[in-house]
Motif scaffolding. Structure first.
Motif, short mmCIF file in Angstrom:
data_model
loop_
_atom_site.label_atom_id
_atom_site.label_comp_id
_atom_site.label_asym_id
_atom_site.label_seq_id
_atom_site.Cartn_x
_atom_site.Cartn_y
_atom_site.Cartn_z
N GLN A 168 0.75 -1.14 0.20
CA GLN A 168 0.04 0.28 -0.01
C GLN A 168 0.95 1.22 -0.14
O GLN A 168 1.91 1.19 0.43
CB GLN A 168 -0.92 -0.01 1.23
N VAL A 169 0.38 2.31 -0.49
CA VAL A 169 0.80 3.55 -0.20
C VAL A 169 -0.14 4.47 0.30
O VAL A 169 -1.11 4.36 -0.20
CB VAL A 169 1.49 4.30 -1.65
N GLU A 170 0.30 5.22 1.42
CA GLU A 170 -0.83 6.19 1.98
C GLU A 170 -0.07 7.57 2.35
O GLU A 170 1.33 7.75 2.19
CB GLU A 170 -1.21 5.93 3.47
N GLY A 171 -0.85 8.69 2.26
CA GLY A 171 -0.40 9.71 2.20
C GLY A 171 -1.06 10.70 3.54
O GLY A 171 -2.12 10.31 3.80
N LEU A 172 -0.42 11.76 4.22
CA LEU A 172 -0.80 12.19 5.32
C LEU A 172 -0.55 13.70 5.24
O LEU A 172 0.63 13.84 5.26
CB LEU A 172 -0.60 11.54 6.39
N VAL A 173 -1.68 14.38 5.37
CA VAL A 173 -1.13 16.22 5.37
C VAL A 173 -1.92 16.59 6.74
O VAL A 173 -3.02 16.23 6.96
CB VAL A 173 -1.83 16.77 4.05
N VAL A 174 -1.28 17.12 7.46
CA VAL A 174 -1.76 17.78 8.73
C VAL A 174 -1.25 19.10 8.71
O VAL A 174 0.06 19.49 8.73
CB VAL A 174 -1.30 17.15 10.08
N ASP A 175 -2.01 20.28 8.51
CA ASP A 175 -1.44 21.62 8.61
C ASP A 175 -2.86 22.42 8.79
O ASP A 175 -4.03 21.82 9.08
CB ASP A 175 -0.90 21.93 7.22
N GLU A 176 -2.63 23.61 9.00
CA GLU A 176 -3.94 24.63 9.06
C GLU A 176 -4.39 25.06 7.85
O GLU A 176 -3.81 25.07 6.79
CB GLU A 176 -3.15 26.02 9.59
N GLY A 177 -6.02 25.05 7.76
CA GLY A 177 -6.56 25.40 6.78
C GLY A 177 -6.72 24.32 5.38
O GLY A 177 -7.08 24.59 4.34
N ILE A 178 -6.39 23.00 5.91
CA ILE A 178 -6.47 21.89 4.89
C ILE A 178 -7.81 21.54 4.67
O ILE A 178 -8.56 21.50 5.63
CB ILE A 178 -5.71 20.77 5.29
N THR A 179 -8.25 21.46 3.41
CA THR A 179 -9.62 21.19 3.05
C THR A 179 -9.78 19.94 1.91
O THR A 179 -8.59 19.30 1.51
CB THR A 179 -10.42 22.24 2.35
N MET A 180 -10.72 19.46 1.52
CA MET A 180 -10.87 18.47 0.48
C MET A 180 -10.49 18.73 -0.79
O MET A 180 -10.10 18.11 -1.55
CB MET A 180 -12.52 17.90 0.52
N ALA A 181 -10.56 20.05 -1.11
CA ALA A 181 -9.85 20.79 -2.29
C ALA A 181 -8.63 20.36 -2.32
O ALA A 181 -7.90 19.96 -3.23
CB ALA A 181 -10.39 22.14 -2.43
N HIS A 182 -7.77 20.40 -1.13
CA HIS A 182 -6.29 20.11 -1.26
C HIS A 182 -6.02 18.78 -1.60
O HIS A 182 -5.05 18.26 -2.30
CB HIS A 182 -5.86 20.42 0.02
N VAL B 26 -8.78 13.66 7.82
CA VAL B 26 -8.62 13.22 8.94
C VAL B 26 -9.43 13.27 10.24
O VAL B 26 -10.05 14.58 10.64
CB VAL B 26 -7.26 13.51 9.43
N ASN B 27 -9.96 12.33 10.84
CA ASN B 27 -10.99 12.39 11.79
C ASN B 27 -10.35 12.97 13.01
O ASN B 27 -9.42 12.74 13.58
CB ASN B 27 -11.22 10.87 12.25
N PRO B 28 -11.09 13.91 13.88
CA PRO B 28 -10.60 14.58 14.84
C PRO B 28 -10.22 13.62 15.89
O PRO B 28 -9.20 13.99 16.76
CB PRO B 28 -11.76 15.70 15.07
N TYR C 5 -5.72 22.39 13.76
CA TYR C 5 -5.06 21.77 12.48
C TYR C 5 -6.21 20.82 11.85
O TYR C 5 -7.05 20.29 12.75
CB TYR C 5 -3.81 21.02 12.86
N THR C 6 -6.09 20.89 10.67
CA THR C 6 -7.21 19.81 9.76
C THR C 6 -6.04 18.96 8.94
O THR C 6 -4.82 19.55 8.84
CB THR C 6 -8.22 20.52 9.01
N GLY C 7 -6.66 18.24 8.37
CA GLY C 7 -5.77 17.27 7.47
C GLY C 7 -6.51 16.28 6.54
O GLY C 7 -7.67 16.17 6.62
N PHE C 8 -5.69 15.60 5.50
CA PHE C 8 -6.47 14.67 4.92
C PHE C 8 -5.31 13.52 4.67
O PHE C 8 -4.30 13.71 5.01
CB PHE C 8 -6.77 15.02 3.69
N ALA C 9 -6.09 12.21 4.45
CA ALA C 9 -5.32 11.18 4.30
C ALA C 9 -5.99 10.31 2.91
O ALA C 9 -6.92 10.48 3.02
CB ALA C 9 -5.30 10.18 5.35
N PHE C 10 -4.95 9.50 2.29
CA PHE C 10 -5.60 8.58 1.26
C PHE C 10 -4.61 7.44 1.23
O PHE C 10 -3.70 7.47 1.83
CB PHE C 10 -5.39 9.25 -0.03
N GLY C 11 -5.00 6.31 0.79
CA GLY C 11 -4.61 5.01 0.58
C GLY C 11 -4.88 3.96 -0.63
O GLY C 11 -6.18 4.30 -0.72
N MET C 12 -4.07 3.62 -1.28
CA MET C 12 -4.43 2.78 -2.52
C MET C 12 -3.13 1.84 -2.58
O MET C 12 -2.11 1.61 -2.16
CB MET C 12 -4.49 3.49 -3.70
N GLY C 13 -3.41 0.57 -3.26
CA GLY C 13 -2.81 -0.49 -3.63
C GLY C 13 -1.70 -0.40 -4.41
O GLY C 13 -1.81 0.06 -5.52
#
Length: 378
Positions: free
Chosen positions: A229-243, A323-325, A338-346
């Motif tokens: 798998q590969v997963e990505g994580l971003v945690v920063d101020e003002g992160i949204t689904m658009a990013h 990312v769930n609070p 802070y908010t963030g997003f994460a993703f993962g795929m094979g």
């Protein structure tokens, strides 16, 4: 008592006559001279010099002659057989020399040419794809994070908001180590690396985490108990689904080519809220669901359903979300700031899409002919 009648001289046996012996000899010599190669000469040897050859059978008849004729016939047959054997030896030497000359001419090696006797190897395609994905995100300013394959239960489940009664914790989905009271598992996803990252550094965090994971799946053409798998994580101020959408669109184009986009379908994952399934626009039909069918003249005829996406125009690729609070709190990150997003795929699945591999087991069988087809990238 009377002695043997040595004066009695019956008619000689016909095959031992002078003309007949000379005819056998001449026929043998002609066949030997006509032999074009060693295999044909071997056949001639059997036919004209063997025990069942005409001269061989004639030699057997010598014993039936009276003493007066036996010596003369034996000398005649012996000379003929000797001539045949000499001819066979001479012709064999000639044909062996011709075969050696032909071999030297046909198998000549120019020793002055560059040489490479070591067979070219290849990096494993999954390793190359993992490195390529890492390079894509490093070029965006992200970092590559890694973690252990054997992971604590808390990091693999609890920190990611997977409760104690979550079905993923059962023996049907997870490899647990013994003794059970140690609460250690083979990681079922690379998400524990994200938890470790948030626990050990302060935001902003931009990391990508490729690696091996383990689940109790059957080993077949589309499943394996060990995969990547590969997963990505971003945690920063003002992160949204658009990013998140922009990052995945860039990722898709870097892997599958220009013009490839993604779409989100609502879904549920314990560690993200909101969550979505990520679909990839089909890189074969470009979302139309149809491809031109070749006709008998080599051109294109009527359109047919795209086999890659099965006419849907989209291919399921992975999962993602904000990312769930609860995960941020568990890992010591202030969810109010802070908010963030994460993703993962094979990675294996991505490779199968990209190169048209139909059987997942091809990646794990160790056949160098399969790996060599992907070449080597540094």
């Amino acid at each position: 008592m009377s002695g043997p009648n040595s004066s009695y001289d019956p008619v000689q046996v016909t095959p031992l006559g002078e003309e007949q012996v000379f005819a056998m000899r001449d026929a043998a010599l002609a066949a030997i001279a006509a032999a074009a190669d060693l295999d044909e000469l071997k056949r001639v040897r059997t036919e004209h010099a063997g025990d069942r050859s005409p001269l061989g059978l004639a030699n057997r008849e010598i014993g039936a002659l009276p003493p007066q004729a036996r010596k003369e016939a034996g000398l005649r047959v012996g000379q003929a057989r000797g001539a045949v054997n000499q001819a066979l030896a001479a012709r064999s030497e000639e044909l062996e020399a011709e075969a050696e000359d032909r071999m030297l001419a046909e198998e000549t090696v120019d020793v002055t040419l560059p040489w490479d006797r070591m067979p070219r190897g290849a990096r494993h395609p999954i390793t190359m794809m993992s490195d390529r994905i890492a390079d894509i995100f490093v070029a965006m300013g992200w970092e590559v994070a890694e973690g252990p394959l054997v992971e604590a239960e808390w990091l693999n489940f609890d920190a990611l908001n997977l409760g104690a009664d979550h079905p993923a914790r059962t023996m049907q989905d997870t490899f647990w180590t013994e003794p059970a009271e140690n609460h250690v598992v083979l990681r079922t996803h690379t998400s524990p690396v994200q938890a470790r990252t948030m626990l050990t550094r302060e935001p902003p965090i931009y990391v990508v985490c490729p690696g091996r994971v383990f689940r109790t799946d059957e080993y077949d053409a589309t499943h394996s108990p060990m995969f990547h798998q590969v997963e990505g994580l971003v945690v920063d101020e003002g992160i949204t689904m658009a990013h998140l959408k922009g990052s995945l669109d860039h990722f898709a184009q870097a892997v599958f080519g220009e013009g490839i986009t993604t779409r989100f379908r609502p879904s549920y994952f314990p560690f993200t809220e909101p969550s979505a399934e990520v679909d990839l626009v089909c890189f074969v039909c470009r979302g139309t669901g149809e491809v031109p069918a070749p006709d008998a003249d080599g051109g294109t005829g009527q359109s047919v359903t795209c086999r890659t996406c099965r006419g849907e125009g989209w291919i399921e690729w992975g999962g993602c979300g904000v990312v769930n609070p609860s995960v941020l709190v568990a890992c010591g990150v202030d969810p109010d700031r802070y908010t963030g997003f994460a993703f993962g795929m094979g990675i294996d699945r991505t490779l199968m899409f990209r190169h048209g591999v139909e059987d997942l087991r091809s990646f794990f069988e160790g056949d160098v002919r399969f790996s060599r087809a992907f070449g080597t990238e540094i």
